[in-house]
Motif scaffolding. Structure first.
Motif, PDB file in Angstrom:
ATOM      1  N   SER A 173      33.994  57.117   4.763  1.00 64.26           N
ATOM      2  CA  SER A 173      33.720  57.774   3.474  1.00 64.26           C
ATOM      3  C   SER A 173      32.509  58.694   3.591  1.00 64.26           C
ATOM      4  CB  SER A 173      33.476  56.724   2.386  1.00 64.26           C
ATOM      5  OG  SER A 173      34.618  55.931   2.164  1.00 64.26           O
ATOM      6  N   GLU A 174      31.510  58.245   4.342  1.00 65.90           N
ATOM      7  CA  GLU A 174      30.333  59.095   4.557  1.00 65.90           C
ATOM      8  C   GLU A 174      30.695  60.292   5.424  1.00 65.90           C
ATOM      9  OE1 GLU A 174      26.490  57.585   4.218  1.00 65.90           O
ATOM     10  OE2 GLU A 174      27.045  55.591   4.909  1.00 65.90           O
ATOM     11  N   ALA A 175      31.462  60.055   6.485  1.00 64.83           N
ATOM     12  CA  ALA A 175      31.890  61.164   7.338  1.00 64.83           C
ATOM     13  C   ALA A 175      32.673  62.191   6.523  1.00 64.83           C
ATOM     14  CB  ALA A 175      32.745  60.634   8.494  1.00 64.83           C
ATOM     15  N   TRP A 176      33.567  61.715   5.660  1.00 66.02           N
ATOM     16  CA  TRP A 176      34.367  62.594   4.801  1.00 66.02           C
ATOM     17  C   TRP A 176      33.461  63.484   3.952  1.00 66.02           C
ATOM     18  CZ3 TRP A 176      35.072  64.021  -0.195  1.00 66.02           C
ATOM     19  CH2 TRP A 176      36.306  64.539  -0.584  1.00 66.02           C
TER      20      TRP A 176
ATOM     21  N   GLU B  12      40.174  75.733   6.419  1.00 72.22           N
ATOM     22  CA  GLU B  12      41.378  75.072   6.927  1.00 72.22           C
ATOM     23  C   GLU B  12      41.007  73.948   7.888  1.00 72.22           C
ATOM     24  OE1 GLU B  12      42.301  78.810   5.156  1.00 72.22           O
ATOM     25  OE2 GLU B  12      40.907  78.372   6.790  1.00 72.22           O
ATOM     26  N   GLU B  13      40.021  74.178   8.749  1.00 71.46           N
ATOM     27  CA  GLU B  13      39.595  73.139   9.678  1.00 71.46           C
ATOM     28  C   GLU B  13      38.969  71.963   8.937  1.00 71.46           C
ATOM     29  OE1 GLU B  13      38.481  75.499  13.792  1.00 71.46           O
ATOM     30  OE2 GLU B  13      37.175  75.773  12.049  1.00 71.46           O
TER      31      GLU B  13
ATOM     32  N   ILE C 146      40.482  68.079   8.924  1.00 73.17           N
ATOM     33  CA  ILE C 146      39.713  66.874   9.265  1.00 73.17           C
ATOM     34  C   ILE C 146      39.814  65.855   8.143  1.00 73.17           C
ATOM     35  CG2 ILE C 146      37.403  65.949   9.659  1.00 73.17           C
ATOM     36  CD1 ILE C 146      36.698  68.569  11.064  1.00 73.17           C
ATOM     37  N   LYS C 147      39.564  66.275   6.912  1.00 73.07           N
ATOM     38  CA  LYS C 147      39.548  65.340   5.785  1.00 73.07           C
ATOM     39  C   LYS C 147      40.941  64.810   5.463  1.00 73.07           C
ATOM     40  CE  LYS C 147      37.831  67.924   2.639  1.00 73.07           C
ATOM     41  NZ  LYS C 147      37.442  68.261   1.261  1.00 73.07           N
ATOM     42  N   GLY C 148      41.926  65.704   5.516  1.00 73.05           N
ATOM     43  CA  GLY C 148      43.250  65.350   5.011  1.00 73.05           C
ATOM     44  C   GLY C 148      44.227  64.840   6.037  1.00 73.05           C
ATOM     45  N   GLU C 149      43.912  64.997   7.337  1.00 75.91           N
ATOM     46  CA  GLU C 149      44.831  64.540   8.370  1.00 75.91           C
ATOM     47  C   GLU C 149      44.135  63.701   9.440  1.00 75.91           C
ATOM     48  OE1 GLU C 149      48.070  64.772   8.266  1.00 75.91           O
ATOM     49  OE2 GLU C 149      47.979  65.862   6.362  1.00 75.91           O
ATOM     50  N   GLN C 150      43.034  64.222   9.990  1.00 70.12           N
ATOM     51  CA  GLN C 150      42.389  63.515  11.103  1.00 70.12           C
ATOM     52  C   GLN C 150      41.622  62.281  10.652  1.00 70.12           C
ATOM     53  OE1 GLN C 150      40.263  66.824  12.804  1.00 70.12           O
ATOM     54  NE2 GLN C 150      42.076  67.623  13.837  1.00 70.12           N
ATOM     55  N   PHE C 151      41.234  62.228   9.387  1.00 68.81           N
ATOM     56  CA  PHE C 151      40.638  61.006   8.837  1.00 68.81           C
ATOM     57  C   PHE C 151      41.704  60.104   8.235  1.00 68.81           C
ATOM     58  CE2 PHE C 151      36.097  62.825   8.060  1.00 68.81           C
ATOM     59  CZ  PHE C 151      35.857  62.778   9.416  1.00 68.81           C
ATOM     60  N   GLY C 152      42.956  60.349   8.594  1.00 70.17           N
ATOM     61  CA  GLY C 152      44.084  59.574   8.096  1.00 70.17           C
ATOM     62  C   GLY C 152      45.128  60.495   7.520  1.00 70.17           C
TER      63      GLY C 152
ATOM     64  N   TRP D 189      43.869  54.510   5.462  1.00 67.47           N
ATOM     65  CA  TRP D 189      44.655  53.418   6.060  1.00 67.47           C
ATOM     66  C   TRP D 189      45.486  53.921   7.240  1.00 67.47           C
ATOM     67  CZ3 TRP D 189      43.533  48.567   4.558  1.00 67.47           C
ATOM     68  CH2 TRP D 189      42.911  48.389   3.318  1.00 67.47           C
ATOM     69  N   ASN D 190      45.642  55.243   7.342  1.00 58.49           N
ATOM     70  CA  ASN D 190      46.423  55.831   8.423  1.00 58.49           C
ATOM     71  C   ASN D 190      45.563  56.325   9.587  1.00 58.49           C
ATOM     72  OD1 ASN D 190      48.801  55.507   6.891  1.00 58.49           O
ATOM     73  ND2 ASN D 190      48.538  57.509   5.909  1.00 58.49           N
ATOM     74  N   VAL D 191      44.253  56.146   9.507  1.00 53.95           N
ATOM     75  CA  VAL D 191      43.384  56.689  10.550  1.00 53.95           C
ATOM     76  C   VAL D 191      43.627  55.989  11.878  1.00 53.95           C
ATOM     77  CG1 VAL D 191      41.395  55.124  10.202  1.00 53.95           C
ATOM     78  CG2 VAL D 191      41.030  57.495  10.992  1.00 53.95           C
ATOM     79  N   THR D 192      43.494  56.742  12.963  1.00 50.93           N
ATOM     80  CA  THR D 192      43.676  56.195  14.307  1.00 50.93           C
ATOM     81  C   THR D 192      42.525  56.642  15.199  1.00 50.93           C
ATOM     82  OG1 THR D 192      44.913  58.092  15.169  1.00 50.93           O
ATOM     83  CG2 THR D 192      46.184  56.360  14.039  1.00 50.93           C
TER      84      THR D 192
END
Length: 397
Positions: free
Chosen positions: A332-335, A352-353, A357-363, A369-372
């Motif tokens: 949440s802090e990283a976001w 876009e970058e 990051i926020k919408g895909e790479q953080f899950g 819940w989808n983060v890897t």
């Protein structure tokens, strides 16, 4: 500790700015008619701390910024009740955000004629971004008060490794961090970059000859001070700062210090730019002021990106330990810090970058819940590529 090559690009940039400062000082420093000085007033040298005097009294003031720092601190404290499993009120948060009645609707411990909402980044304000967080937090707190554990798609409480809990939305984002760190970006960072460091506030048409009526500063001096006030930095802040030096740090000063512990020199670079810029304004030295402003854009954005990488690393460590609550707290802090980069007009990342990051790479689909581990590494790689100064310390920061 970083090697000399770690800080060379940043130090080269800073030294270049200082060189411009010195050259401009030589060219203009002896002109008593320079803007920002009274007739017969001599130029000043840059002080060691952010301390500027005129006629034996301080010429620095940023009380409005201090009020807003305190407002965010007390909003965070109130949101913390939701983390503890208590219900929180959307109306209370709105009253604090707009400073209803001068005391946040009776929820602030102090009075002020300032507020947070009218200083929020205009597109976020128009979109009611924070109002949306308040409504969602209040609704989620009803689940929290019933002891409902958050799961994918359900807001509620998550336990951290320490035994404490955090209140998160259905995507796992912690409300306290979304609001506190969000306001650090949308108000504090935004005001520094998009208001106080712009030509509208420190440009050639801004008054810097006469003092403000009843005050000990010119309009330009005051605007620069107000930018400094939003960092929450002590006037004697420096690299190698210890919490034992002068109590705890907060907000941007705190995160500058976090980055400084690995990317040595961050605190000094920020403070030197603020001090040199204010000195240049007193001396009527436009070139030096602009060089200091350019350095601030670079340093503060680097602090933001470095902090995001720091919390990505914390997220990964928590995931490895199986601590979902700690992972989502850090994420949440990283976001919020990645999101804050969008407020910089000179940002190294595209919108876009940032959204990727926020919408895909953080899950995927903006869902923590989808983060890897792989997606976290992708986010980290994007940041390090945009801010190569972070490359040598990317795993240690």
């Amino acid at each position: 500790m970083p090697t000399s090559s770690t800080i060379l690009p940043r130090r080269f940039s800073l030294l270049a700015g200082l060189f411009a400062f010195c050259i401009a000082f030589v060219l203009t420093g002896c002109d008593d008619s320079s803007v920002g000085m009274d007739d017969g007033e001599e130029t000043i040298e840059a002080p060691e701390t952010y301390t500027f005097m005129r006629d034996g009294e301080s010429s620095v003031s940023y009380s409005g910024q201090t009020d807003r720092l305190n407002m965010v601190a007390e909003m965070k404290s109130y949101l913390g009740q939701g983390d503890d499993g208590e219900e929180i009120s959307e109306d209370v948060l709105l009253a604090m955000f707009t400073n209803e009645g001068g005391d946040g609707g009776g929820n602030f411990s102090f009075t002020s004629d300032r507020q947070l909402r009218n200083k929020t980044f205009a597109p976020d304000r128009d979109a009611d971004l924070f109002e949306g967080f308040f409504a969602e937090a209040a609704a989620a707190s009803e689940n929290g008060a019933q002891g409902i554990t958050a799961t994918d798609g359900t807001a509620g409480l998550l336990e951290r490794g320490s035994g404490s809990t955090i209140l998160v939305d259905e995507n796992g984002r912690e409300f306290t961090q979304l609001v506190e760190k969000g306001l650090m970006g949308a108000v504090f960072y935004n005001q520094i970059f998009n208001v106080y460091l712009t030509d509208d506030r420190i440009g050639p048409d801004v008054e810097n000859d006469e003092l403000e009526e009843g005050e000990n500063y010119t309009a330009m001096e005051h605007h620069w001070d107000e930018a400094f006030g939003y960092t929450a930095a002590p006037v004697d802040f420096e690299s190698g700062w210890s919490e034992d030096t002068d109590g705890s740090l907060s907000y941007w000063a705190n995160y500058s210090n976090t980055v400084d512990q690995q990317l040595e020199g961050t605190n000094d670079a920020m403070m030197e730019a603020f001090i040199n810029g204010r000195t240049a304004i007193v001396n009527g030295n436009t070139e030096a002021k602009n060089a200091a402003r350019d350095a601030l854009y670079e340093e503060l954005e680097l602090i933001t990106a470095g902090t995001a990488v720091h919390y990505i690393n914390s997220t990964q460590s928590a995931l490895d330990a199986g601590e979902t609550g700690d992972a989502f707290h850090a994420l949440s802090e990283a976001w919020a810090f990645v999101n804050a980069i969008k407020y910089s007009p000179n940002r190294n990342l595209t919108i876009e970058e940032i959204e990727t990051i926020k919408g895909e790479q953080f899950g995927a689909n903006g869902n923590f819940w989808n983060v890897t581990p792989a997606s976290l590494n992708e986010a980290k790689a994007t940041l390090v590529e945009a801010y190569p100064e972070l490359e040598p310390v990317q795993d240690a920061i």
